[in-house]
Every structure is written in C-alpha cells, then in structure tokens.
Scaffold this motif. Structure first.
Motif, short mmCIF file in Angstrom:
data_model
loop_
_atom_site.label_atom_id
_atom_site.label_comp_id
_atom_site.label_asym_id
_atom_site.label_seq_id
_atom_site.Cartn_x
_atom_site.Cartn_y
_atom_site.Cartn_z
N ILE A 179 0.88 -1.17 0.00
CA ILE A 179 0.00 0.00 0.00
C ILE A 179 0.91 1.21 0.00
O ILE A 179 1.72 1.40 0.92
CB ILE A 179 -0.92 0.03 1.23
CG1 ILE A 179 -2.00 -1.07 1.12
CG2 ILE A 179 -1.61 1.40 1.36
CD1 ILE A 179 -2.97 -1.10 2.29
N ASP A 180 0.83 1.98 -1.05
CA ASP A 180 1.66 3.18 -1.23
C ASP A 180 0.79 4.39 -0.91
O ASP A 180 -0.21 4.64 -1.58
CB ASP A 180 2.17 3.22 -2.66
CG ASP A 180 3.13 4.38 -2.92
OD1 ASP A 180 3.03 5.40 -2.23
OD2 ASP A 180 3.97 4.26 -3.83
N ARG B 246 -0.10 6.61 -3.91
CA ARG B 246 -0.96 6.03 -4.94
C ARG B 246 -2.26 5.49 -4.37
O ARG B 246 -3.26 5.38 -5.07
CB ARG B 246 -0.21 4.92 -5.67
CG ARG B 246 1.04 5.37 -6.36
CD ARG B 246 1.70 4.24 -7.13
NE ARG B 246 0.83 3.73 -8.18
CZ ARG B 246 0.30 2.52 -8.19
NH1 ARG B 246 0.54 1.68 -7.19
NH2 ARG B 246 -0.47 2.12 -9.18
N HIS B 247 -2.25 5.11 -3.09
CA HIS B 247 -3.44 4.57 -2.44
C HIS B 247 -3.76 5.41 -1.20
O HIS B 247 -3.74 4.91 -0.08
CB HIS B 247 -3.22 3.10 -2.02
CG HIS B 247 -2.65 2.23 -3.09
ND1 HIS B 247 -1.41 1.64 -3.02
CD2 HIS B 247 -3.18 1.85 -4.28
CE1 HIS B 247 -1.20 0.92 -4.11
NE2 HIS B 247 -2.25 1.04 -4.89
N SER B 248 -4.03 6.67 -1.42
CA SER B 248 -4.19 7.60 -0.30
C SER B 248 -5.32 7.19 0.65
O SER B 248 -5.18 7.28 1.88
CB SER B 248 -4.42 9.02 -0.81
OG SER B 248 -5.55 9.06 -1.66
N LYS B 249 -6.44 6.73 0.11
CA LYS B 249 -7.57 6.34 0.96
C LYS B 249 -7.24 5.08 1.76
O LYS B 249 -7.51 5.01 2.96
CB LYS B 249 -8.82 6.13 0.12
CG LYS B 249 -9.37 7.41 -0.51
CD LYS B 249 -10.65 7.14 -1.29
CE LYS B 249 -11.21 8.42 -1.88
NZ LYS B 249 -12.45 8.17 -2.67
N LEU B 250 -6.64 4.10 1.09
CA LEU B 250 -6.28 2.86 1.77
C LEU B 250 -5.21 3.12 2.82
O LEU B 250 -5.18 2.46 3.87
CB LEU B 250 -5.79 1.82 0.77
CG LEU B 250 -6.83 1.22 -0.18
CD1 LEU B 250 -6.19 0.19 -1.08
CD2 LEU B 250 -7.99 0.60 0.61
N TRP B 251 -4.31 4.05 2.56
CA TRP B 251 -3.27 4.38 3.54
C TRP B 251 -3.88 4.94 4.82
O TRP B 251 -3.45 4.57 5.92
CB TRP B 251 -2.29 5.38 2.93
CG TRP B 251 -1.22 5.83 3.89
CD1 TRP B 251 -1.08 7.06 4.46
CD2 TRP B 251 -0.13 5.05 4.39
NE1 TRP B 251 0.01 7.10 5.29
CE2 TRP B 251 0.61 5.88 5.27
CE3 TRP B 251 0.28 3.73 4.19
CZ2 TRP B 251 1.75 5.42 5.93
CZ3 TRP B 251 1.42 3.28 4.86
CH2 TRP B 251 2.13 4.12 5.72
N VAL C 271 4.53 3.74 3.21
CA VAL C 271 4.47 2.47 2.51
C VAL C 271 4.26 1.35 3.52
O VAL C 271 4.84 1.37 4.62
CB VAL C 271 5.76 2.20 1.71
CG1 VAL C 271 5.78 0.78 1.16
CG2 VAL C 271 5.89 3.19 0.57
N ALA C 272 3.43 0.37 3.17
CA ALA C 272 3.21 -0.79 4.02
C ALA C 272 3.11 -2.03 3.15
O ALA C 272 2.57 -1.99 2.05
CB ALA C 272 1.94 -0.63 4.85
#
Length: 253
Positions: free
Chosen positions: A57-58, A61-66, A95-96
């Motif tokens: 999860i970046d 690029r994945h602001s909501k998921l972050w 990053v995760a």
C-alpha cells in the motif's frame, strides 16, 4: 541472496494485538453480502486485500487505503498474523507491505508467492534502487526514462551480432516485470517516463544493493572490455550471476 520481502529498514516491528473476539459477535454494519460472517468494514477489507495482493500500500498512490491502514493497523496486523504474515509499515515513506513470519519453533506454511528474477531483471532492480537513493539524497522524485533504462542494460549484451532482437525482448520483459511488481509507475503524459516506487527501498536494502552493484559492475566491465559503468559503491560479493542466466537467485515476494 536475500529475497525481496526481507527488510530491516521499516517501522512497525512491535506488534500490538487486539483481544480475542467472540465468534458470535458481528459488529453492526459489517455484513456486506448474504451470509457474511466477516467482522471488518468494507474499507478495512479492501486494505487487507491490497496487502495480500501486494506488493504494497503506497500512501501516494493509495491515499484512501493508507488512511484506513493507519486507523486500522492493529486490526490488520491481527488478521495478517492469523495467516502467518507480518505487517511492515514505514511511516516516513508512507508504505506498508506484508512479509512471511519466520519462527523456528513453529512449522509455518508459506502463503506468499515468490517471483524469481532473471539476470537482466535483477540488473534493472539494481539500477532503479540506486536511482531512488540518488533522488532521496537530492529530495526529488525518482524519475527515469525508457531510454535511460535500455542504455544502462545494454552494456550487459554479450554480442550485438548474435540475436540482438532476443536481448531487446529481454530488456522489454524486464521493464514489464518491475511494472507488474508495482516498482515502476508510468507518469501521465511523461512520454515513456516512469517513477520508481519508494517500496523498492524497503524491499531491497542498501547493503544488498551495494553487494549486487559490485557484481554487476564487474560483469559490465567484462562486457565492454574494461570500460567503467557507474553502478554504486563497492562491497564484497561471493558469487556473480552471469548475463546468460535464465534466472538468478534473487526473488521478489
């Protein structure tokens, strides 16, 4: 060689687990389909799926998921532990990703798939990792063009008079492989320009890159008859992969 999923650079090593939940307990609002026994909300499930699909999860690029991950980190960590997976989070890089739990006292089944890299693919990873290091030092985004990638990889061609088309396909396949692993992202309107994902810095620590860089520098010098190729700092490396190897020992997870 080490595998992509090994990294000591990230935060999140200490696990904080939630207490056990009664199997009959079903929080309100989490039933998403008929017969759904899950206890996670839709957005938390999406974050969990992204972590399982990989590679990461970046936050950019994945602001909501972050944001979901930051809020539900304990819950996600608990569910991943049920699958023998560890959640690795680097808050500075946003990053995760997950990596396989290793425990000598337990016979742990391996869930994560490994993707072996060919010689050319590994050489490309070295190049991108070093570009990322240079960009970090300058405070810039790590951006690279297709022309720069092919120019770097071209020094590893054994003989331009023998099946040059095959080598070109190998280079193209290497680019597609790192794109598929989400380590390289196309820049909109960039005309064949890409941004290197910060995930690569976590998956491939600097000390491993330094060791590989010396190996590839030696091979590149061999190929061009003594010319210099700037591939990074020199450190000891016990074995050197060969340019005609179908796949070396480097693996991506």
């Amino acid at each position: 060689m080490s595998s992509f999923n090994e990294s000591g650079a990230a935060h999140g090593g200490d696990s904080e687990c939630l207490p056990e939940v009664d199997e009959d307990h079903h929080p309100a609002g989490t039933e998403l389909f008929s017969g759904d026994c899950g206890t996670l909300s839709l957005e938390t499930r999406r974050a969990l799926v992204q972590l399982l699909q990989g590679p990461a999860i970046d936050g950019r690029r994945h602001s909501k998921l972050w944001q979901v991950l930051l809020r539900e980190e304990k819950v996600l960590r608990q569910h991943l532990h049920n699958l023998f997976l560890e959640l690795v989070v680097d808050y500075d890089q946003s990053v995760a990703f997950t990596r396989q739990v290793v425990a000598e006292s337990v016979d742990i089944p391996v869930l994560l798939r490994k993707a072996p890299l060919t010689f050319i693919e590994s050489a490309l990873v070295v190049f991108l990792r070093q570009r990322l290091t240079q960009a970090d030092a300058a405070g810039d985004r790590a951006v690279v063009s297709s022309a720069e990638i092919y120019e770097y990889l071209s020094v590893f061609e054994k003989d331009r008079n023998q099946d040059h088309a095959r080598f070109e396909r190998q280079m193209e396949n290497a680019v597609e492989k790192v794109k598929k692993l989400s380590l390289l992202h196309k820049i909109r309107g960039g005309e064949d320009r890409f941004e290197v994902s910060p995930t690569l810095k976590l998956l491939f620590p600097a000390e491993e890159i330094d060791a590989l860089a010396k190996t590839y520098r030696a091979l590149a010098t061999e190929q061009v008859g003594g010319g210099e190729v700037a591939t990074g700092a020199e450190t000891d490396s016990e074995s050197a992969p060969r340019p005609d190897d179908d796949a070396d020992e480097q693996e991506a997870q």
